[in-house]
Motif scaffolding. Structure first.
Motif, short mmCIF file in Angstrom:
data_model
loop_
_atom_site.label_atom_id
_atom_site.label_comp_id
_atom_site.label_asym_id
_atom_site.label_seq_id
_atom_site.Cartn_x
_atom_site.Cartn_y
_atom_site.Cartn_z
N GLY A 264 -7.65 -9.06 -5.04
CA GLY A 264 -6.45 -9.48 -5.77
C GLY A 264 -5.18 -9.22 -4.98
O GLY A 264 -4.27 -10.05 -4.94
N ALA A 265 -5.12 -8.06 -4.32
CA ALA A 265 -3.95 -7.74 -3.50
C ALA A 265 -3.85 -8.68 -2.30
O ALA A 265 -2.75 -9.11 -1.92
CB ALA A 265 -4.03 -6.29 -3.03
N ALA A 266 -4.99 -9.02 -1.72
CA ALA A 266 -4.98 -9.94 -0.58
C ALA A 266 -4.52 -11.33 -1.01
O ALA A 266 -3.86 -12.04 -0.24
CB ALA A 266 -6.38 -10.02 0.04
N LEU A 267 -4.83 -11.72 -2.24
CA LEU A 267 -4.37 -13.01 -2.75
C LEU A 267 -2.87 -13.00 -3.03
O LEU A 267 -2.16 -13.97 -2.77
CB LEU A 267 -5.11 -13.38 -4.04
N ALA A 268 -2.37 -11.90 -3.56
CA ALA A 268 -0.96 -11.81 -3.94
C ALA A 268 -0.04 -11.49 -2.76
O ALA A 268 1.14 -11.83 -2.80
CB ALA A 268 -0.79 -10.76 -5.03
N GLY A 269 -0.56 -10.83 -1.74
CA GLY A 269 0.27 -10.38 -0.62
C GLY A 269 1.13 -11.46 0.02
O GLY A 269 2.36 -11.31 0.13
N PRO A 270 0.55 -12.57 0.49
CA PRO A 270 1.38 -13.61 1.11
C PRO A 270 2.40 -14.23 0.16
O PRO A 270 3.50 -14.58 0.57
CB PRO A 270 0.34 -14.66 1.56
N LEU A 271 2.06 -14.35 -1.11
CA LEU A 271 3.01 -14.91 -2.07
C LEU A 271 4.19 -13.97 -2.29
O LEU A 271 5.34 -14.41 -2.39
CB LEU A 271 2.30 -15.22 -3.39
N VAL A 272 3.90 -12.69 -2.36
CA VAL A 272 4.97 -11.70 -2.51
C VAL A 272 5.84 -11.69 -1.25
O VAL A 272 7.08 -11.64 -1.34
CB VAL A 272 4.38 -10.29 -2.78
N ALA A 273 5.22 -11.78 -0.08
CA ALA A 273 5.98 -11.82 1.18
C ALA A 273 6.89 -13.04 1.22
O ALA A 273 8.05 -12.95 1.67
CB ALA A 273 5.03 -11.82 2.37
N ALA A 274 6.41 -14.18 0.76
CA ALA A 274 7.22 -15.39 0.73
C ALA A 274 8.41 -15.23 -0.22
O ALA A 274 9.55 -15.59 0.12
CB ALA A 274 6.37 -16.59 0.32
N ALA A 275 8.16 -14.69 -1.40
CA ALA A 275 9.25 -14.48 -2.36
C ALA A 275 10.28 -13.50 -1.82
O ALA A 275 11.50 -13.71 -1.97
CB ALA A 275 8.68 -13.99 -3.69
N LEU A 276 9.82 -12.42 -1.17
CA LEU A 276 10.76 -11.45 -0.58
C LEU A 276 11.56 -12.08 0.55
O LEU A 276 12.75 -11.79 0.71
CB LEU A 276 10.00 -10.22 -0.09
N GLY A 277 10.93 -12.95 1.34
CA GLY A 277 11.64 -13.63 2.42
C GLY A 277 12.74 -14.53 1.90
O GLY A 277 13.85 -14.56 2.45
N ILE A 278 12.45 -15.25 0.82
CA ILE A 278 13.47 -16.12 0.22
C ILE A 278 14.61 -15.27 -0.34
O ILE A 278 15.79 -15.58 -0.14
CB ILE A 278 12.84 -17.01 -0.86
N ALA A 279 14.27 -14.19 -1.02
CA ALA A 279 15.30 -13.31 -1.58
C ALA A 279 16.13 -12.70 -0.46
O ALA A 279 17.37 -12.59 -0.57
CB ALA A 279 14.65 -12.21 -2.43
N LEU A 280 15.49 -12.30 0.64
CA LEU A 280 16.21 -11.73 1.78
C LEU A 280 17.15 -12.75 2.39
O LEU A 280 18.30 -12.42 2.73
CB LEU A 280 15.21 -11.23 2.83
N ALA A 281 16.68 -13.98 2.54
CA ALA A 281 17.52 -15.03 3.13
C ALA A 281 18.77 -15.26 2.28
O ALA A 281 19.87 -15.44 2.82
CB ALA A 281 16.73 -16.32 3.25
N LEU A 282 18.63 -15.26 0.98
CA LEU A 282 19.78 -15.47 0.10
C LEU A 282 20.69 -14.24 0.07
O LEU A 282 21.92 -14.36 -0.05
CB LEU A 282 19.30 -15.82 -1.31
#
Length: 168
Positions: free
Chosen positions: A51-69
């Motif tokens: 479950g963590a392996a499935l969620a990891g890339p999605l969380v990383a993508a969301a954090l990247g978008i938040a960081l960019a903004l």
């Protein structure tokens, strides 16, 4: 003779149950029941890791978008960070299929040790011990069908399938 189940170590027929080379004639079996052991924390931890392996890339993508903004950089830098984050999030797609397959197999195998017991010649005998819930269910159902269709045993009854008992 009808075969209800057959694999390399267990065979259930209309005349007997054979497990690891030992034969138990249905006419000598008066009751069958099963027991479930406690949950395996190793299996549950493995499911959590998937479950963590499935969620990891999605969380990383969301954090990247938040960081960019949050950085308030130029539109080109913001767009590059958002684009890279989206690509990381999309990267989970091919990986998700493999991980979901492992998760599905984990649930099919189960998270408990299972035992099938029988009263054979008046004595309780453990017929089977496995952690594979899918295989156990197939074997148990095969024994049930064989017992229901078996001719009457020496005691005058066709045998019973007892209610399951859990291990304390």
């Amino acid at each position: 003779m009808i075969t209800y189940y057959d694999d390399r170590s267990v065979q259930v027929t209309s005349t007997a149950v054979r497990v690891d080379g030992r034969a138990f004639p249905l006419a000598e079996i008066s009751a069958v029941w099963h027991r479930r052991g406690s949950r395996s924390w190793r299996v549950l931890a493995g499911r959590g890791a998937i479950g963590a392996a499935l969620a990891g890339p999605l969380v990383a993508a969301a954090l990247g978008i938040a960081l960019a903004l949050w950085l308030h950089r130029s539109p080109v830098v913001t767009l590059a960070i958002v684009g890279a984050s989206v690509l990381v999030g999309l990267g989970v797609g091919p990986l998700a299929d493999v991980l979901f397959e492992h998760l599905d197999r984990s649930y099919a195998r189960g998270s408990r040790e299972l035992e099938m017991w029988a009263r054979w010649r008046g004595q309780p005998v453990r017929l089977l011990h496995t952690g594979d819930a899918l295989r156990f269910g197939q074997i148990y159902r095969a024994v049930q069908r064989a017992m229901e269709r078996a001719p009457q045993n020496a005691s005058g009854s066709s045998g019973t399938i007892a209610r399951p008992r859990s291990r304390p």
